[in-house]
Design a protein around this motif. Structure first.
Motif, short mmCIF file in Angstrom:
data_model
loop_
_atom_site.label_atom_id
_atom_site.label_comp_id
_atom_site.label_asym_id
_atom_site.label_seq_id
_atom_site.Cartn_x
_atom_site.Cartn_y
_atom_site.Cartn_z
N MET A 1 13.43 2.23 -4.52
CA MET A 1 13.14 1.26 -3.46
C MET A 1 13.45 1.85 -2.09
O MET A 1 12.78 1.55 -1.10
N ALA A 2 14.46 2.71 -2.03
CA ALA A 2 14.78 3.36 -0.75
C ALA A 2 13.62 4.24 -0.29
O ALA A 2 13.31 4.29 0.91
N ASP B 1 0.83 -1.21 0.00
CA ASP B 1 0.00 0.00 0.00
C ASP B 1 0.87 1.27 0.00
O ASP B 1 0.56 2.24 -0.71
N ALA B 2 1.94 1.25 0.78
CA ALA B 2 2.83 2.41 0.84
C ALA B 2 3.50 2.62 -0.52
O ALA B 2 3.61 3.76 -1.00
N ALA B 3 3.93 1.52 -1.14
CA ALA B 3 4.57 1.62 -2.45
C ALA B 3 3.60 2.12 -3.50
O ALA B 3 3.92 3.01 -4.30
N THR B 4 2.40 1.56 -3.51
CA THR B 4 1.41 1.94 -4.51
C THR B 4 1.06 3.42 -4.41
O THR B 4 0.91 4.11 -5.43
N ALA C 1 7.30 2.97 4.03
CA ALA C 1 6.70 1.81 4.72
C ALA C 1 7.28 1.61 6.11
O ALA C 1 6.75 0.79 6.89
N GLY C 2 8.37 2.32 6.43
CA GLY C 2 8.98 2.18 7.74
C GLY C 2 9.71 0.86 7.92
O GLY C 2 9.77 0.31 9.04
N VAL C 3 10.28 0.35 6.83
CA VAL C 3 11.03 -0.92 6.88
C VAL C 3 12.33 -0.74 6.11
O VAL C 3 12.56 0.29 5.47
N SER C 4 13.18 -1.76 6.15
CA SER C 4 14.42 -1.72 5.38
C SER C 4 14.18 -2.26 3.97
O SER C 4 13.19 -2.96 3.72
N ILE C 5 15.10 -1.93 3.07
CA ILE C 5 15.00 -2.48 1.72
C ILE C 5 15.09 -4.01 1.77
O ILE C 5 14.38 -4.71 1.04
#
Length: 227
Positions: free
Chosen positions: A40-41, A24-27, A47-51
């Motif tokens: 991707m970064a 959802d964050a990416a979209t 999204a609050g996560v690592s790659i």
């Protein structure tokens, strides 16, 4: 068919929720700025996560956008193997293509009656169309679905998956699915009414699937009655 959420354990539900949150964050970024412009970064930050975490859930940036590939293949298999008694293979696939706006999610046509959801869908399709990488990924997915169809039809008909007849029918079925998608996308981006969108999609799906049935009467097997 996808596993109903209620049958998943806590760990599986948590993983599914995180996967959805990343998607959802990416979209949201892709729709706002275009697929090719987002890194991707930036997705990881949103999204609050690592790659690395993203790649634990998705194989590529393209998969982040087209994140229902596995579900589409599963539903395609189910449309054939789970078709009602007396229904042919093309009957089963046609039902999948006309009953749902997005077959991979099992989403109905009623979403198009909501102006906000229709606009969101139009933006999604436009972003997809504007990206060469996403269009190339879609062609790869079509090849994967063709392989899935070969295996499924071979098992249904008791023939090798690489039988030339199975290969030919599988490719024609994929062509129907691809043209159905193109018809839907063009109608939505053209801005015609929800009723007209559905009419166009149904028209091409019924006509094209009927042509496949006529071309392969010896392979378009009907499911026998339940014992």
């Amino acid at each position: 068919m996808p596993i109903p959420p209620l049958t998943l354990g806590l760990r599986e539900r948590q993983k599914a929720a995180r996967r959805r949150a990343i998607s959802d964050a990416a979209t949201a970024l892709f729709l706002e700025r275009g697929f090719d412009a987002v890194t991707m970064a930036e997705v990881a930050d949103a999204a609050g996560v690592s790659i690395k975490t993203i790649f634990n859930y998705f194989g590529s940036k393209e998969e982040l956008f087209l994140d229902r590939e596995a579900e589409m293949r599963a539903l395609t298999i189910a449309a054939i193997t789970g078709r009602p008694p007396g229904a042919s293979i093309t009957d089963g696939l046609l039902s999948l293509l006309v009953a749902h706006r997005v077959p991979s999610g099992g989403e109905g046509w009623e979403a198009l009656d909501d102006p906000a959801r229709l606009e969101g869908f139009r933006c999604f399709l436009t972003t997809w169309q504007d990206s060469t990488a996403l269009r190339a990924r879609h062609l790869l997915v079509q090849e994967q679905i063709a392989e899935t169809l070969q295996e499924t039809l071979g098992a249904e008909l008791g023939l090798p998956a690489d039988d030339v007849r199975i290969r030919a029918m599988s490719m024609m079925l994929v062509a129907v699915m691809h043209e159905r998608h193109r018809t839907l996308a063009h109608a939505v981006m053209e801005g015609v009414s929800p009723a007209e969108i559905q009419r166009r999609v149904r028209e091409i799906a019924v006509e094209a699937m009927g042509r496949v049935a006529a071309a392969f009467p010896d392979l378009d097997a009907r499911r026998p009655p339940d014992p």
